[in-house]
Design a protein around this motif. Sequence first.
Motif, PDB file in Angstrom:
ATOM      1  N   ILE A  27      69.789  42.222 -19.257  1.00  0.00           N
ATOM      2  CA  ILE A  27      68.653  41.315 -19.171  1.00  0.00           C
ATOM      3  C   ILE A  27      69.029  39.991 -19.831  1.00  0.00           C
ATOM      4  O   ILE A  27      69.886  39.950 -20.712  1.00  0.00           O
ATOM      5  CB  ILE A  27      67.378  41.896 -19.839  1.00  0.00           C
ATOM      6  CG1 ILE A  27      67.616  42.135 -21.338  1.00  0.00           C
ATOM      7  CG2 ILE A  27      66.938  43.172 -19.151  1.00  0.00           C
ATOM      8  CD1 ILE A  27      66.363  42.602 -22.075  1.00  0.00           C
ATOM      9  N   THR A  28      68.385  38.924 -19.393  1.00  0.00           N
ATOM     10  CA  THR A  28      68.673  37.600 -19.935  1.00  0.00           C
ATOM     11  C   THR A  28      67.829  37.345 -21.182  1.00  0.00           C
ATOM     12  O   THR A  28      66.918  38.115 -21.508  1.00  0.00           O
ATOM     13  CB  THR A  28      68.365  36.511 -18.898  1.00  0.00           C
ATOM     14  OG1 THR A  28      66.939  36.488 -18.663  1.00  0.00           O
ATOM     15  CG2 THR A  28      69.076  36.788 -17.587  1.00  0.00           C
ATOM     16  N   SER A  30      65.662  34.915 -21.604  1.00  0.00           N
ATOM     17  CA  SER A  30      64.282  34.638 -21.194  1.00  0.00           C
ATOM     18  C   SER A  30      63.541  35.920 -20.833  1.00  0.00           C
ATOM     19  O   SER A  30      62.357  36.069 -21.135  1.00  0.00           O
ATOM     20  CB  SER A  30      64.265  33.682 -19.998  1.00  0.00           C
ATOM     21  OG  SER A  30      64.757  32.415 -20.372  1.00  0.00           O
ATOM     22  N   GLU A  31      64.237  36.851 -20.193  1.00  0.00           N
ATOM     23  CA  GLU A  31      63.616  38.128 -19.846  1.00  0.00           C
ATOM     24  C   GLU A  31      63.247  38.900 -21.112  1.00  0.00           C
ATOM     25  O   GLU A  31      62.175  39.507 -21.190  1.00  0.00           O
ATOM     26  CB  GLU A  31      64.557  38.949 -18.967  1.00  0.00           C
ATOM     27  CG  GLU A  31      64.708  38.385 -17.566  1.00  0.00           C
ATOM     28  CD  GLU A  31      65.840  39.015 -16.775  1.00  0.00           C
ATOM     29  OE1 GLU A  31      66.123  38.527 -15.675  1.00  0.00           O
ATOM     30  OE2 GLU A  31      66.448  39.987 -17.263  1.00  0.00           O
ATOM     31  N   TYR A  35      59.468  39.863 -22.208  1.00  0.00           N
ATOM     32  CA  TYR A  35      59.184  41.281 -22.471  1.00  0.00           C
ATOM     33  C   TYR A  35      58.592  41.454 -23.869  1.00  0.00           C
ATOM     34  O   TYR A  35      57.559  42.108 -24.045  1.00  0.00           O
ATOM     35  CB  TYR A  35      60.457  42.100 -22.342  1.00  0.00           C
ATOM     36  CG  TYR A  35      60.280  43.566 -22.680  1.00  0.00           C
ATOM     37  CD1 TYR A  35      59.975  44.493 -21.696  1.00  0.00           C
ATOM     38  CD2 TYR A  35      60.403  44.019 -23.995  1.00  0.00           C
ATOM     39  CE1 TYR A  35      59.795  45.832 -21.993  1.00  0.00           C
ATOM     40  CE2 TYR A  35      60.214  45.357 -24.318  1.00  0.00           C
ATOM     41  CZ  TYR A  35      59.916  46.249 -23.314  1.00  0.00           C
ATOM     42  OH  TYR A  35      59.729  47.579 -23.632  1.00  0.00           O
ATOM     43  N   ILE A  72      61.152  35.812 -13.618  1.00  0.00           N
ATOM     44  CA  ILE A  72      61.481  36.630 -14.793  1.00  0.00           C
ATOM     45  C   ILE A  72      60.749  37.966 -14.724  1.00  0.00           C
ATOM     46  O   ILE A  72      61.341  39.032 -14.964  1.00  0.00           O
ATOM     47  CB  ILE A  72      61.107  35.872 -16.085  1.00  0.00           C
ATOM     48  CG1 ILE A  72      61.998  34.640 -16.253  1.00  0.00           C
ATOM     49  CG2 ILE A  72      61.240  36.793 -17.302  1.00  0.00           C
ATOM     50  CD1 ILE A  72      61.572  33.739 -17.395  1.00  0.00           C
ATOM     51  N   ALA A  75      62.226  40.242 -12.126  1.00  0.00           N
ATOM     52  CA  ALA A  75      63.487  40.824 -12.594  1.00  0.00           C
ATOM     53  C   ALA A  75      63.231  41.971 -13.564  1.00  0.00           C
ATOM     54  O   ALA A  75      63.875  43.029 -13.491  1.00  0.00           O
ATOM     55  CB  ALA A  75      64.341  39.746 -13.259  1.00  0.00           C
ATOM     56  N   LEU A  76      62.273  41.805 -14.471  1.00  0.00           N
ATOM     57  CA  LEU A  76      61.939  42.862 -15.434  1.00  0.00           C
ATOM     58  C   LEU A  76      61.362  44.083 -14.729  1.00  0.00           C
ATOM     59  O   LEU A  76      61.659  45.232 -15.093  1.00  0.00           O
ATOM     60  CB  LEU A  76      60.945  42.334 -16.468  1.00  0.00           C
ATOM     61  CG  LEU A  76      61.503  41.352 -17.505  1.00  0.00           C
ATOM     62  CD1 LEU A  76      60.376  40.725 -18.310  1.00  0.00           C
ATOM     63  CD2 LEU A  76      62.485  42.059 -18.435  1.00  0.00           C
ATOM     64  N   LYS A  79      64.101  45.985 -12.940  1.00  0.00           N
ATOM     65  CA  LYS A  79      64.899  46.769 -13.892  1.00  0.00           C
ATOM     66  C   LYS A  79      64.069  47.845 -14.586  1.00  0.00           C
ATOM     67  O   LYS A  79      64.553  48.510 -15.503  1.00  0.00           O
ATOM     68  CB  LYS A  79      65.514  45.821 -14.928  1.00  0.00           C
ATOM     69  CG  LYS A  79      66.481  44.813 -14.308  1.00  0.00           C
ATOM     70  CD  LYS A  79      66.812  43.673 -15.254  1.00  0.00           C
ATOM     71  CE  LYS A  79      67.617  42.591 -14.531  1.00  0.00           C
ATOM     72  NZ  LYS A  79      67.891  41.419 -15.383  1.00  0.00           N
ATOM     73  N   CYS A  81      61.626  47.644 -16.662  1.00  0.00           N
ATOM     74  CA  CYS A  81      61.279  47.410 -18.061  1.00  0.00           C
ATOM     75  C   CYS A  81      59.759  47.371 -18.235  1.00  0.00           C
ATOM     76  O   CYS A  81      59.247  47.661 -19.322  1.00  0.00           O
ATOM     77  CB  CYS A  81      61.873  46.085 -18.549  1.00  0.00           C
ATOM     78  SG  CYS A  81      63.677  46.049 -18.548  1.00  0.00           S
ATOM     79  N   GLU A 191      67.997  30.347 -16.059  1.00  0.00           N
ATOM     80  CA  GLU A 191      67.823  31.554 -16.857  1.00  0.00           C
ATOM     81  C   GLU A 191      69.174  31.982 -17.433  1.00  0.00           C
ATOM     82  O   GLU A 191      70.025  32.504 -16.707  1.00  0.00           O
ATOM     83  CB  GLU A 191      67.253  32.698 -16.005  1.00  0.00           C
ATOM     84  CG  GLU A 191      65.921  32.390 -15.353  1.00  0.00           C
ATOM     85  CD  GLU A 191      64.827  32.174 -16.373  1.00  0.00           C
ATOM     86  OE1 GLU A 191      64.977  32.664 -17.509  1.00  0.00           O
ATOM     87  OE2 GLU A 191      63.820  31.511 -16.057  1.00  0.00           O
ATOM     88  N   ARG A 193      72.118  34.070 -18.854  1.00  0.00           N
ATOM     89  CA  ARG A 193      72.410  35.496 -18.752  1.00  0.00           C
ATOM     90  C   ARG A 193      73.138  36.026 -19.972  1.00  0.00           C
ATOM     91  O   ARG A 193      73.291  37.229 -20.135  1.00  0.00           O
ATOM     92  CB  ARG A 193      73.256  35.749 -17.501  1.00  0.00           C
ATOM     93  CG  ARG A 193      72.545  35.456 -16.185  1.00  0.00           C
ATOM     94  CD  ARG A 193      73.506  35.450 -15.028  1.00  0.00           C
ATOM     95  NE  ARG A 193      74.492  34.374 -15.182  1.00  0.00           N
ATOM     96  CZ  ARG A 193      75.479  34.146 -14.319  1.00  0.00           C
ATOM     97  NH1 ARG A 193      75.608  34.904 -13.257  1.00  0.00           N
ATOM     98  NH2 ARG A 193      76.313  33.139 -14.513  1.00  0.00           N
TER      99      ARG A 193
END
Length: 263
Positions: A27-28, A30-31, A35, A72, A75-76, A79, A81, A191, A193
């Motif tokens: 995860i980045t 920002s992610e 979160y 973002i 993406a979370l 994955k 999350c 973003e 990484r």
Amino acid sequence: MNNQENKLTNWIPFPRKISSDFRNGVITLSEMQVYNWLRLNANPYGITTTSLSDISIDLFKGRKSENSINKILLALKRKKCLYYKRRTGSRGSFEVRFGEFILPTGQINTLDRFFEEEDRTSDLQSGISEAEQEQSFGCECQNFNDLKSKIKSVALSLSVNTDGRAPNIDNDKENYISTSIKAKTKLSDFEPRNLDEQLCLNIASSLKERNINFMLSAFNNYGRDTLEKVWRVFKEHELKTVIKNRGAYFNSLIKRIANNENI
């Protein structure tokens, strides 16, 4: 003092997996920030009510666009999350759910059932029989080939070189790819990484650059050590003189340091 008096009444548990995922580049930054922020604002049942604009303003002070926040969150979710229902628009509030959350009952919840239910719904909505596919396949292929031919004709008519000759589409493929890679990316849409990209973003932001491309290119060409050295020198010079064009001055320092010139 008994155990009841020592009981923590206002705390949120975080899985260690999030920090390890960040270190490993899963995860980045920002992610991880989104979160952590949303989880911190969850109710006792692991649910946060939020909106794209709230996240942008409350967490990033408006520096990130709602489009970036949406990416973002997607993406979370991809994955696994966090989880939220599929949304057709970007406006309005919605619920975000977290797993590995200790409920008031003492149980630990998971997100598995939400993703399983969404997968089943997707299968039903996209369930087209093989017979239907075979019937439409020939027609779709013909339509696609016709469309492809028309697009190529338009491209040839519009893409004319200065000497009057139409370009060879196949031979120009590499040029197209290299051009698309060079497309400028705004700082608000970038973003990071890993920590190296975060360094580039920090320096570019301090220099008030509009895009991240120059700093990423500098990192690729000269490496982290040189970039950090140039940034230290830049800040030393900034204390002694007025720098009007910060980006250009930084670039000149990179070239001088890379050529081992005295500065």
